[in-house]
Motif scaffolding. Structure first.
Motif, PDB file in Angstrom:
ATOM      1  N   LEU B 141      39.295 -22.879 -56.347  1.00  0.00           N
ATOM      2  CA  LEU B 141      39.663 -24.163 -55.083  1.00  0.00           C
ATOM      3  C   LEU B 141      39.364 -22.964 -53.589  1.00  0.00           C
ATOM      4  CD1 LEU B 141      41.093 -26.548 -56.398  1.00  0.00           C
ATOM      5  CD2 LEU B 141      38.599 -26.586 -55.967  1.00  0.00           C
ATOM      6  N   ALA B 144      35.601 -21.083 -53.379  1.00  0.00           N
ATOM      7  CA  ALA B 144      34.459 -21.154 -53.870  1.00  0.00           C
ATOM      8  C   ALA B 144      33.803 -21.707 -52.198  1.00  0.00           C
ATOM      9  CB  ALA B 144      35.003 -22.757 -54.269  1.00  0.00           C
ATOM     10  N   VAL B 147      31.040 -19.529 -51.795  1.00  0.00           N
ATOM     11  CA  VAL B 147      29.591 -19.481 -52.137  1.00  0.00           C
ATOM     12  C   VAL B 147      29.398 -20.846 -51.685  1.00  0.00           C
ATOM     13  CG1 VAL B 147      30.330 -17.542 -53.282  1.00  0.00           C
ATOM     14  CG2 VAL B 147      31.015 -19.560 -53.957  1.00  0.00           C
ATOM     15  N   THR B 148      29.638 -21.095 -51.551  1.00  0.00           N
ATOM     16  CA  THR B 148      29.128 -22.843 -51.383  1.00  0.00           C
ATOM     17  C   THR B 148      30.047 -23.730 -50.377  1.00  0.00           C
ATOM     18  OG1 THR B 148      28.593 -25.130 -51.994  1.00  0.00           O
ATOM     19  CG2 THR B 148      30.386 -23.830 -53.366  1.00  0.00           C
ATOM     20  N   THR B 149      29.023 -25.081 -50.007  1.00  0.00           N
ATOM     21  CA  THR B 149      30.123 -26.062 -48.319  1.00  0.00           C
ATOM     22  C   THR B 149      31.230 -26.073 -49.086  1.00  0.00           C
ATOM     23  OG1 THR B 149      29.605 -27.427 -49.436  1.00  0.00           O
ATOM     24  CG2 THR B 149      28.456 -26.643 -47.813  1.00  0.00           C
ATOM     25  N   SER B 150      32.923 -26.490 -48.386  1.00  0.00           N
ATOM     26  CA  SER B 150      33.602 -27.318 -49.022  1.00  0.00           C
ATOM     27  C   SER B 150      33.326 -27.799 -49.848  1.00  0.00           C
ATOM     28  CB  SER B 150      34.688 -27.229 -47.628  1.00  0.00           C
ATOM     29  OG  SER B 150      35.559 -27.562 -47.413  1.00  0.00           O
ATOM     30  N   ILE B 151      34.911 -28.571 -50.388  1.00  0.00           N
ATOM     31  CA  ILE B 151      35.179 -28.763 -51.769  1.00  0.00           C
ATOM     32  C   ILE B 151      34.794 -30.350 -50.775  1.00  0.00           C
ATOM     33  CG2 ILE B 151      35.140 -30.047 -53.756  1.00  0.00           C
ATOM     34  CD1 ILE B 151      35.770 -26.949 -54.484  1.00  0.00           C
ATOM     35  N   CYS B 152      33.568 -31.192 -50.920  1.00  0.00           N
ATOM     36  CA  CYS B 152      33.728 -32.586 -50.125  1.00  0.00           C
ATOM     37  C   CYS B 152      34.754 -33.630 -50.509  1.00  0.00           C
ATOM     38  CB  CYS B 152      32.676 -33.200 -50.219  1.00  0.00           C
ATOM     39  SG  CYS B 152      32.262 -34.746 -51.605  1.00  0.00           S
TER      40      CYS B 152
END
Lengths: 74, 288
Positions: B141, B144, B147-152
């Protein structure tokens, strides 16, 4: 499987699963919607969790199979 | 007439009572802690925004620890320091008591799971390496967002708990989450890792970054003998394994002849084991 090995596999599997699903989220999102990305991004860690839990729960079966073929474990 | 409740029952009742205190402190429409903060410090985010559990978002700041480009966000709201500074420091000083005593998102599935008989539940203890998985997810977490957006917020169990509290208190708008991916989180948090998980705290054990960070702080400092933690006395132990059975986060390994290990990287300081121990071998305090 030795405990240290299984612990390392669990740690790496969990971290890797979240990482892989995050990469998938990045790759799969076409970007043609409103663009918030939250729909895919929110699935990513869940998919990672499911994948890892599945892998860990089936791990003993794989471990037993490996022990049989290698005659003593990893 | 003397009370017939056992110490364990009284402990759980006290924790259930504090569950409601936690709801009143952190969740809309009450959110008394944040309203008080906003009243004391006018001009802050707590005073000028919709006040609910997101006012002091606890999860995102933990993720920001690994994202230097997000550090400026900390200056927008002093309450963001709760999860990365206040709770870890409190855990160092006292063990993660917030998780065991005050966090409604952890307590709700735990107490709800008591309605389900144990024979229908899955016990992670002894079957799954919980600690490596927990910190593996935590590491994932943290990484992550690279490589991507922040986990919503849909992923967050705190958000799902807010949806429940809002619904119970008469606000039906949160029901919209049923049409989103948030429903996956709700089912995993409340059903798979809650109702049908021994202890009911599967999410806390595996997926909560706030719990992982506070337990990490507590576990790393547990070797300092003066710091209060749940400690075990081998000589007094009757090897009954009651502690292992009652622990909601499956943190205790009870072996033969008093060989009991309290997993400090999992323990949330709920004290159920201390109250359930018939021989007084477990206690909360410094090492003797």
């Amino acid at each position: 499987m030795k405990r240290r090995t299984s612990d390392m596999l669990a740690f790496g599997g969990a971290a890797g699963a979240v990482g892989v699903s995050a990469v998938l989220a990045k790759v799969l999102c076409p970007g043609s919607c409103a663009g918030c990305g939250s729909c895919v991004a929110s699935i990513a860690p869940m998919a990672g969790a499911a994948l890892t839990l599945g892998a860990v729960l089936t791990g003993p079966i794989v471990g037993r199979a490996l022990r049989r073929t290698k005659g003593g474990g990893l | 007439m003397p009370s017939r409740a056992t110490p364990l029952t009284r402990n759980r009742l006290a924790r259930a009572g504090l569950f409601f205190v936690g709801v009143a402190l952190f969740y809309a429409p009450f959110a008394l802690a944040y309203r008080a903060f906003g009243a004391i410090f006018p001009g802050t985010y707590a005073a000028n925004s919709v006040v609910d559990v997101h006012t002091a978002c606890m999860r995102m700041p933990v993720g920001w620890l690994a994202q230097p480009w997000m550090y400026s966000s900390f200056t927008t709201n002093a309450l963001y320091f709760v999860s990365i500074l206040v709770l870890p420091l409190a855990a160092v000083a006292f063990s993660p008591l917030f998780c065991g005593w005050l966090c409604p998102a952890g307590a709700f599935p735990e107490f709800a799971s008591r309605l389900i008989p144990d024979r229908f539940k899955f016990d992670l203890h002894g079957r799954v390496p919980i600690v490596p998985l927990r910190y593996g997810f935590f590491a994932g977490l943290l990484l992550a967002p690279f490589v991507t957006t922040s986990i919503c917020c849909s992923y967050c169990n705190f958000t799902q708990m807010q949806n429940i509290v809002s619904f119970v208190t008469g606000n039906t708008a949160p029901l919209l989450f049923i049409g989103t991916t948030g429903v996956v989180t709700m089912v995993v948090w409340l059903v798979v890792l809650g109702l049908f998980m021994k202890g009911g705290r599967g999410w806390c054990m595996l997926l909560c970054p706030v719990g992982a960070l506070t337990s990490l702080a507590s576990g790393l400092t547990s070797r300092f003998k003066r710091l209060p933690r749940v400690r075990h006395d081998t000589e007094a132990c009757a090897s009954c394994a009651t502690c292992q059975d009652v622990c909601p986060v499956r943190a205790i390994d009870a072996g033969e002849e008093g060989d009991v290990r309290v997993g400090q990287y999992l323990c949330n300081g709920c004290m159920d084991c201390v109250k359930a121990c018939p021989s007084g071998a477990l206690r909360y305090g410094s090492e003797r």
